[in-house]
Design an enzyme around this catalytic site. Structure first.
Site, mmCIF file in Angstrom:
data_model
loop_
_atom_site.group_PDB
_atom_site.id
_atom_site.type_symbol
_atom_site.label_atom_id
_atom_site.label_comp_id
_atom_site.label_asym_id
_atom_site.label_seq_id
_atom_site.Cartn_x
_atom_site.Cartn_y
_atom_site.Cartn_z
ATOM 1 N N THR A 147 0.859 -1.188 0.000
ATOM 2 C CA THR A 147 0.000 0.000 0.000
ATOM 3 C C THR A 147 0.898 1.241 0.000
ATOM 4 O O THR A 147 1.282 1.730 -1.055
ATOM 5 C CB THR A 147 -0.961 -0.008 1.202
ATOM 6 O OG1 THR A 147 -0.237 -0.270 2.409
ATOM 7 C CG2 THR A 147 -2.031 -1.084 1.025
ATOM 8 N N LYS A 173 4.103 -7.148 3.927
ATOM 9 C CA LYS A 173 3.876 -5.747 3.599
ATOM 10 C C LYS A 173 3.603 -5.009 4.897
ATOM 11 O O LYS A 173 3.121 -5.577 5.883
ATOM 12 C CB LYS A 173 2.711 -5.564 2.628
ATOM 13 C CG LYS A 173 1.329 -5.937 3.130
ATOM 14 C CD LYS A 173 0.610 -4.897 3.966
ATOM 15 C CE LYS A 173 0.503 -3.573 3.260
ATOM 16 N NZ LYS A 173 -0.213 -2.581 4.171
ATOM 17 N N THR A 184 -0.455 -1.389 9.346
ATOM 18 C CA THR A 184 -1.135 -2.654 8.949
ATOM 19 C C THR A 184 -0.040 -3.547 8.386
ATOM 20 O O THR A 184 0.736 -3.080 7.584
ATOM 21 C CB THR A 184 -2.151 -2.342 7.833
ATOM 22 O OG1 THR A 184 -3.089 -1.445 8.350
ATOM 23 C CG2 THR A 184 -2.820 -3.594 7.334
ATOM 24 N N GLU A 262 6.245 4.653 7.280
ATOM 25 C CA GLU A 262 5.782 5.785 6.477
ATOM 26 C C GLU A 262 6.544 7.060 6.836
ATOM 27 O O GLU A 262 6.457 7.564 7.958
ATOM 28 C CB GLU A 262 4.283 5.989 6.685
ATOM 29 C CG GLU A 262 3.464 4.879 6.049
ATOM 30 C CD GLU A 262 1.996 4.923 6.396
ATOM 31 O OE1 GLU A 262 1.233 4.197 5.735
ATOM 32 O OE2 GLU A 262 1.621 5.642 7.340
ATOM 33 N N ASN A 386 -0.377 10.222 5.587
ATOM 34 C CA ASN A 386 -1.621 9.810 6.208
ATOM 35 C C ASN A 386 -2.730 10.844 6.088
ATOM 36 O O ASN A 386 -3.922 10.496 6.137
ATOM 37 C CB ASN A 386 -1.372 9.431 7.674
ATOM 38 C CG ASN A 386 -0.739 8.059 7.775
ATOM 39 O OD1 ASN A 386 -1.404 7.049 7.660
ATOM 40 N ND2 ASN A 386 0.573 8.030 7.945
ATOM 41 N N THR A 391 -6.884 9.948 -0.740
ATOM 42 C CA THR A 391 -7.002 10.804 -1.934
ATOM 43 C C THR A 391 -6.054 10.348 -3.030
ATOM 44 O O THR A 391 -5.192 9.530 -2.803
ATOM 45 C CB THR A 391 -6.728 12.265 -1.585
ATOM 46 O OG1 THR A 391 -5.401 12.371 -1.036
ATOM 47 C CG2 THR A 391 -7.718 12.769 -0.577
#
Length: 391
Positions: A147, A173, A184, A262, A386, A391
Site C-alpha cells: 500500500t 507488507k 497494517t 511511512e 496519512n 485521496t
C-alpha cells in the site's frame, strides 16, 4: 549442526509453490491483486490482530476454522474491514468465482487498505481472469500487497544439516498502522519442512513475540494484521533448525517494515535490560517505540535522553533513577543517577543519531528481564502520507 543459506524467490523458493500478481484496477498503476498457490493442500496456522474490529477476511478464516489450504488470494487498497456480514459474503462470492477458474481447497482471502469500503468484486474477478496460475514470481505477489510501502519485502533460505534439508521463504507488507499485538501488516511464510502439526502454532507464536510483535511504526493496531505459516511437508525437519530459520525470516521482514515506516528516516532498536522481568522490559521497549516525543527527537537527531528517561518512568514498571543507565550505542549519557552529558558527549550522541540505523540502550538496573523493541522516527512525511491516504 545446521547451515542456513540465503536463496532467491521468496515464498516460491519452496518447490510446488506458485505466486504472482496483476493489476486489477485498485491502483492507477502497479500490481494490486496477488495469489499464492500450491500443488497440494498445505497445513496452515495463523496469528491475527487483537483489534476488536477484525476485518472480514479474518472473520471468514476463523468462522470456517481453516487448517488446510492450497490457495491464498490477496488484494491491496481495500481492507474489507467494518463491512459486516456483507464483507464476508463478498469473500464467499469471490472465492466461488475463483474456484470456477482453478481447483481450490479451502481458499483464503487476505486484504489490506482503506477501512470501511466494500470490495469491488467485479474488479477482483477481472483480475483473477488475468492470473497465470503456473507463474512462480514471489516478488510480483510481494508488490501486489503493497500500500504505502516504498519497497517489497521478501526473503528465503535453504537449511541443511544431518537431519536432511528444508526450505523456507516469506513475504510481507507494512509501513504504517504498525503496532502488532497479535502491525497494517500482512506476512505469508511458506516452507516444505515436515513440522509436527502440534508444533506449528507454538513455534510461530514464540518467534512472532520477538519479531513482528516487537516492532512499531506509529502505535496503531490494524484491523487486518495477519501472519500465515504454511507447509507442504515435502522436506525434512529439525526443531531448532526450523526455529532459527523461521526467526531469521520473520526478523528480516519485521525490520524491513520498520525501515519502510511511512516517512521514516531512522530505524532504531531500543535494547532494554535490567528490568524486573521480561514483561516489564517489553512494556518499556514498546513505550519507547511508540512515544511521539521520542520519535520526533529521533527525526531531529536530538539526543534528548530526558524524553527516554521520562518514558521509562511513565511505563508503570519498577524503576529507580539511581539505577538507570541510558546510552546511544556506546555513548553513555546517564549513568546510575549521574548526568554524563557535556558538550562533547552530546556531540558524540548526535553523531550516532545521524546514522540510518542505530541502537539505544536502556538498563533499568533492577533485575534480569530484557527485551528489544524496534521502531522508527516520526517525520513530516508521515503526516503528509496519512493526511492524503484516501485521496
Amino acid at each position: 549442526m545446521f547451515r542456513i543459506t540465503p536463496i532467491e524467490n521468496g515464498i516460491c523458493a519452496v518447490n510446488g509453490i506458485y505466486a504472482s500478481g496483476v493489476n486489477a484496477g485498485f491502483k492507477d498503476e502497479g500490481l494490486d491483486l496477488g495469489f499464492i498457490r500450491s500443488d497440494k493442500e498445505m497445513d496452515v496456522v495463523y496469528l491475527f490482530t487483537t483489534n476488536k474490529f477484525q476485518a472480514a477476511p479474518i472473520k471468514y478464516v476463523l468462522r470456517n476454522e481453516i487448517k488446510k489450504t492450497n490457495f491464498i488470494l490477496a488484494n491491496s487498497k481495500n481492507a474489507n474491514a467494518l463491512t459486516g456480514e456483507e464483507g464476508i459474503k463478498d469473500i464467499e462470492e469471490i472465492l466461488d468465482f475463483l474456484s470456477s477458474k482453478i481447483d481450490t481447497k479451502n481458499p483464503i482471502m487476505s486484504s489490506t487498505g482503506v477501512i470501511g469500503v466494500r470490495l469491488d468484486k467485479e474488479k477482483i474477478k477481472r483480475g483473477i481472469e488475468k492470473f497465470d496460475f503456473n507463474e512462480r514470481d514471489s516478488n510480483k505477489f510481494a508488490k501486489a500487497i503493497m500500500t504505502t510501502d516504498r519497497f517489497s519485502k521478501e526473503i528465503a533460505f535453504e537449511v541443511k544439516g544431518e537431519f536432511g534439508k528444508f526450505r523456507i521463504g516469506g513475504v510481507a507488507k507494512g509501513a504504517g498502522m504498525i503496532n502488532p499485538a497479535m502491525a497494517t501488516m500482512l506476512a505469508f511464510i511458506t516452507t516444505d519442512a515436515n513440522i509436527p502439526k502440534n508444533e506449528m502454532r507454538e513455534i510461530l507464536s514464540e518467534i512472532n513475540e520477538v519479531t513482528f510483535n516487537a516492532i512499531s511504526v506509529d502505535g496503531d493496531t490494524s484491523t487486518n494484521d495477519s501472519v500465515f505459516l504454511m507447509t507442504t511437508r515435502s522436506g525434512d525437519y529439525e526443531r531448532e533448525a526450523f526455529k532459527e530459520a523461521l526467526k531469521q525470516v520473520m526478523q528480516k521482514l519485521a525490520l524491513d517494515i520498520v525501515k519502510d515506516g511511512e516517512g521514516a528516516t531512522k530505524a532504531v532498536a531500543f535494547v532494554v535490560s535490567g528490568a524486573k522481568n521480561k514483561n516489564e522490559a517489553k512494556i518499556v521497549a514498546k513505550n519507547l517505540t511508540n512515544s511521539l516525543l521520542v520519535k520526533t527527537a529521533l527525526f531531529g537527531e536530538d539526543p534528548n535522553w530526558g524524553r527516554i528517561a521520562s518514558t521509562v518512568g511513565a511505563s508503570k514498571v519498577e524503576c529507580d533513577e539511581s539505577k538507570l543507565r541510558i546510552s546511544f550505542e556506546n555513548v553513555v549519557v546517564y549513568d546510575r543517577g549521574k548526568i554524563i552529558f557535556d558538550k562533547e558527549t552530546e556531540r558524540k550522541a548526535h553523531e550516532v543519531m545521524k546514522k540510518r540505523e542505530f541502537k539505544i540502550y536502556v538498563d533499568l538496573g533492577i533485575g534480569d528481564g530484557k527485551f528489544t523493541g524496534y521502531g522508527c522516527d516520526l517525520s513530516y512525511d508521515y503526516v503528509k502520507i496519512n493526511a492524503e491516504y484516501r485521496t
